[in-house]
Design an enzyme around this catalytic site. Structure first.
Site, short mmCIF file in Angstrom:
data_model
loop_
_atom_site.label_atom_id
_atom_site.label_comp_id
_atom_site.label_asym_id
_atom_site.label_seq_id
_atom_site.Cartn_x
_atom_site.Cartn_y
_atom_site.Cartn_z
N TYR A 46 -10.61 4.52 9.12
CA TYR A 46 -10.57 4.51 10.59
C TYR A 46 -9.51 5.47 11.10
CZ TYR A 46 -13.50 0.51 9.88
OH TYR A 46 -14.53 -0.29 9.48
N TYR B 13 2.48 9.38 15.30
CA TYR B 13 1.35 8.54 14.92
C TYR B 13 0.06 9.38 14.86
CZ TYR B 13 -2.58 5.30 15.49
OH TYR B 13 -3.79 4.64 15.35
N THR C 199 -8.26 7.65 15.10
CA THR C 199 -7.88 7.32 16.48
C THR C 199 -8.12 8.45 17.47
OG1 THR C 199 -5.93 6.82 17.86
CG2 THR C 199 -5.52 8.05 15.86
N TRP D 210 -8.12 2.33 21.59
CA TRP D 210 -7.65 1.22 22.42
C TRP D 210 -8.13 -0.14 21.87
CZ3 TRP D 210 -7.90 2.65 28.35
CH2 TRP D 210 -7.37 3.93 28.55
N LEU E 218 0.81 -1.23 0.00
CA LEU E 218 0.00 0.00 0.00
C LEU E 218 0.83 1.27 0.00
CD1 LEU E 218 -2.68 -1.28 2.51
CD2 LEU E 218 -3.05 -0.87 0.07
N1 NDP Z 1 -4.71 -0.55 17.31
C1 NDP Z 1 -5.33 0.39 18.02
O1 NDP Z 1 -5.27 0.42 19.26
C2 NDP Z 1 -6.13 1.45 17.33
C3 NDP Z 1 -6.27 1.48 15.95
N2 NDP Z 1 -6.98 2.50 15.36
C4 NDP Z 1 -7.10 2.57 13.92
O2 NDP Z 1 -7.92 1.47 13.49
C5 NDP Z 1 -7.49 1.02 12.19
C6 NDP Z 1 -7.20 -0.46 12.25
O3 NDP Z 1 -6.16 -0.69 13.20
P1 NDP Z 1 -5.67 -2.16 13.59
O4 NDP Z 1 -6.57 -3.17 12.99
O5 NDP Z 1 -5.42 -2.15 15.04
O6 NDP Z 1 -4.26 -2.20 12.84
P2 NDP Z 1 -3.21 -3.40 12.75
O7 NDP Z 1 -1.88 -2.83 13.05
O8 NDP Z 1 -3.71 -4.58 13.50
O9 NDP Z 1 -3.31 -3.78 11.20
C7 NDP Z 1 -2.84 -2.91 10.21
C8 NDP Z 1 -2.82 -3.66 8.90
O10 NDP Z 1 -2.23 -2.79 7.91
C9 NDP Z 1 -1.40 -3.57 7.09
N3 NDP Z 1 -0.33 -2.81 6.46
C10 NDP Z 1 0.56 -1.99 7.06
N4 NDP Z 1 1.43 -1.51 6.14
C11 NDP Z 1 1.08 -2.07 4.94
C12 NDP Z 1 1.60 -1.98 3.61
N5 NDP Z 1 2.65 -1.22 3.32
N6 NDP Z 1 0.99 -2.69 2.65
C13 NDP Z 1 -0.08 -3.47 2.93
N7 NDP Z 1 -0.61 -3.60 4.15
C14 NDP Z 1 -0.04 -2.90 5.15
C15 NDP Z 1 -0.79 -4.59 8.03
O11 NDP Z 1 -0.30 -5.64 7.27
P3 NDP Z 1 0.58 -6.84 7.91
O12 NDP Z 1 -0.42 -7.70 8.61
O13 NDP Z 1 1.20 -7.48 6.73
O14 NDP Z 1 1.55 -6.17 8.84
C16 NDP Z 1 -1.99 -4.93 8.91
O15 NDP Z 1 -2.74 -5.98 8.34
C17 NDP Z 1 -6.29 1.91 11.84
O16 NDP Z 1 -6.74 2.99 11.08
C18 NDP Z 1 -5.79 2.41 13.17
O17 NDP Z 1 -5.09 3.63 13.06
C19 NDP Z 1 -7.60 3.48 16.08
C20 NDP Z 1 -7.52 3.47 17.44
C21 NDP Z 1 -6.81 2.43 18.18
C1 TDO Z 2 2.46 -3.44 28.11
C2 TDO Z 2 2.15 -2.36 29.13
C3 TDO Z 2 1.60 -1.15 28.73
N1 TDO Z 2 1.33 -0.20 29.65
C4 TDO Z 2 0.72 1.08 29.23
C5 TDO Z 2 1.41 1.82 28.10
C6 TDO Z 2 0.25 2.59 27.48
O1 TDO Z 2 0.07 3.80 28.17
C7 TDO Z 2 -0.95 1.68 27.72
C8 TDO Z 2 -1.39 0.88 26.51
O2 TDO Z 2 -0.27 0.22 25.92
P1 TDO Z 2 -0.16 0.09 24.35
O3 TDO Z 2 1.18 -0.40 24.00
O4 TDO Z 2 -1.35 -0.66 23.84
O5 TDO Z 2 -0.28 1.62 23.95
P2 TDO Z 2 -0.43 2.28 22.54
O6 TDO Z 2 0.29 1.49 21.52
O7 TDO Z 2 -0.10 3.70 22.70
O8 TDO Z 2 -2.00 2.13 22.21
C9 TDO Z 2 -2.55 2.95 21.22
O9 TDO Z 2 -2.36 2.38 19.95
C10 TDO Z 2 -2.75 3.23 18.90
C11 TDO Z 2 -2.54 2.47 17.59
C12 TDO Z 2 -4.06 3.86 19.06
O10 TDO Z 2 -4.65 4.35 18.10
C13 TDO Z 2 -4.56 4.14 20.45
O11 TDO Z 2 -5.97 4.18 20.52
C14 TDO Z 2 -4.03 3.18 21.48
O12 TDO Z 2 -4.68 1.93 21.45
O13 TDO Z 2 -0.59 0.79 28.76
C15 TDO Z 2 1.61 -0.39 31.01
O14 TDO Z 2 1.36 0.50 31.85
N2 TDO Z 2 2.16 -1.57 31.41
C16 TDO Z 2 2.46 -2.58 30.52
O15 TDO Z 2 3.00 -3.64 30.92
#
Ligand code: NDP
Ligand code: TDO
Ligand code: MG
Length: 304
Positions: free
Chosen positions: A98, A124, A100, A149, A36
């Protein structure tokens, strides 16, 4: 309806894939088939397939690493949504995307609405905000669901980390001064489908979703209900899975070493989603139970 799903192997993408099939034909190329960040490959793919709907669940989600890999984070989170928007604009398709809670700095009192001012604390969050703006400025009919989260039984996430540490360690320190709604990837997929159902209900025509979107485009907050801290979330996980015997100790964020600050208030107000689409996701505590019900053996997280 033809649908292109990106990020199919991620948390949200893998939850969406089986559900989207009820709306039409789904193409969901994994990274090996479509990189992508390769804009020419993406353009060629979209122009050939002409999806009525692109559901963009791909993202760069490594929050700490993004501080060192700014270009990679912006390529996926900012440039890609804008590109998908202009490609869909070309021929009349739509985009679901999506975003965040990390677009906010967390200083606001109470839950954030879609009208509140963004102020990301790190790369990010800035890249995700740029993606929202790029997609909206492309002029495509689009929905942007801001969630928070995210966890699930697949991929790298806080739930799986805690299920593992809970079995391996005697004690774990977890921050108790950040507030937000842990959101199950399964709930995000169900919420997305519920919104699509309201858009498509009028007609079976292939472009009915695009037509139904008119006047409803924009940003919506979509999270599980209620709010908690990472500390209390962990405690609840361990209550539900007593195999996790580690003692959970509350700590302030400052005691958890990290190159980038997280918002202390990540709460997102979901009222607009309810008012416009009549959709509301379950409470975070209920969703956690539903998610864990799908994990018969908690030791699985140690080996997979
Ligand atoms: N995770 C979270 O806590 C949160 C996520 N969001 C948002 O929600 C949405 C979904 O997140 P989530 O499902 O957690 O994300 P993940 O990190 O679980 O998945 C992201 C996907 O994107 C793919 N990807 C990344 N780079 C490429 C590339 N160059 N080409 C093709 N595919 C690629 C990855 O592929 P591969 O499997 O091969 O690595 C993976 O399948 C995102 O928009 C995220 O920002 C919002 C709030 C919290
Ligand atoms: C593993 C761990 C994390 N933490 C804390 C760190 C952080 O503040 C919180 C959550 O940890 P994470 O590594 O999941 O944090 P983080 O990767 O910042 O999570 C975020 O990811 C991106 C993609 C989003 O969009 C957000 O909504 C949010 O989910 O917990 C502890 O206090 N103790 C621990 O042992
Ligand atoms: Mg993380």
């Amino acid at each position: 309806m033809r649908i292109l799903l990106t990020g199919v192997n991620g948390q949200v993408g893998s939850a969406l894939k089986p559900l989207l099939r009820s709306l039409g034909t789904v193409q969901a190329p994994p990274r090996e088939e479509l990189d992508l960040v390769d804009a020419r490959a993406v353009a060629a793919w979209v122009r050939q397939y002409r999806p009525h709907l692109i559901v963009n669940a791909a993202a760069y989600t490594a929050v700490d690493r993004a501080e060192q890999e700014q270009a990679a984070a912006f390529a996926l989170n900012a440039q890609l949504p804008e590109l998908l928007g202009s490609l869909q604009r070309e021929w009349g398709g739509a985009v679901i995307h999506y975003s965040t809670d990390y677009v906010f700095d967390g200083t606001h009192e109470g839950a954030y609405t879609e009208k509140d001012i963004t102020a990301p604390l790190g790369v990010y969050g800035r890249s995700k905000r740029a993606g929202e703006e790029g997609l909206m400025s492309s002029g495509v009919p689009a929905l942007i669901f801001r969630t928070s989260w995210v966890y699930g039984l697949h991929g790298r996430n806080f739930l799986r980390t805690m299920l593992r540490l809970g079995q391996e360690r005697a004690e774990i320190q977890v921050v108790n001064d950040q507030w937000g709604a842990p959101t199950w990837a399964g709930s995000i997929a169900q919420g997305t489908m519920a919104v699509c159902a309201t858009l498509c209900s009028s007609a079976q025509a292939e472009n009915s979703l695009v037509d139904g979107l008119t006047g409803k485009e924009g940003i919506y907050h979509l999270t599980n209900g209620g709010a908690t801290t990472w500390y209390d979330f962990t405690r609840r996980i361990f209550e539900l899975r007593p195999e996790c015997r580690a003692l959970v100790l509350p700590i302030p964020s400052g005691d958890y070493p990290s190159p980038v600050r997280r918002p202390v208030n990540s709460r997102l107000d979901n009222t607009k989603l309810k008012e416009v689409f009549g959709v509301r996701l379950p409470l975070w505590s209920e969703a956690l139970e539903d998610c864990l019900a799908e994990l018969p053996d908690v030791q699985e997280v140690l080996t997979s």
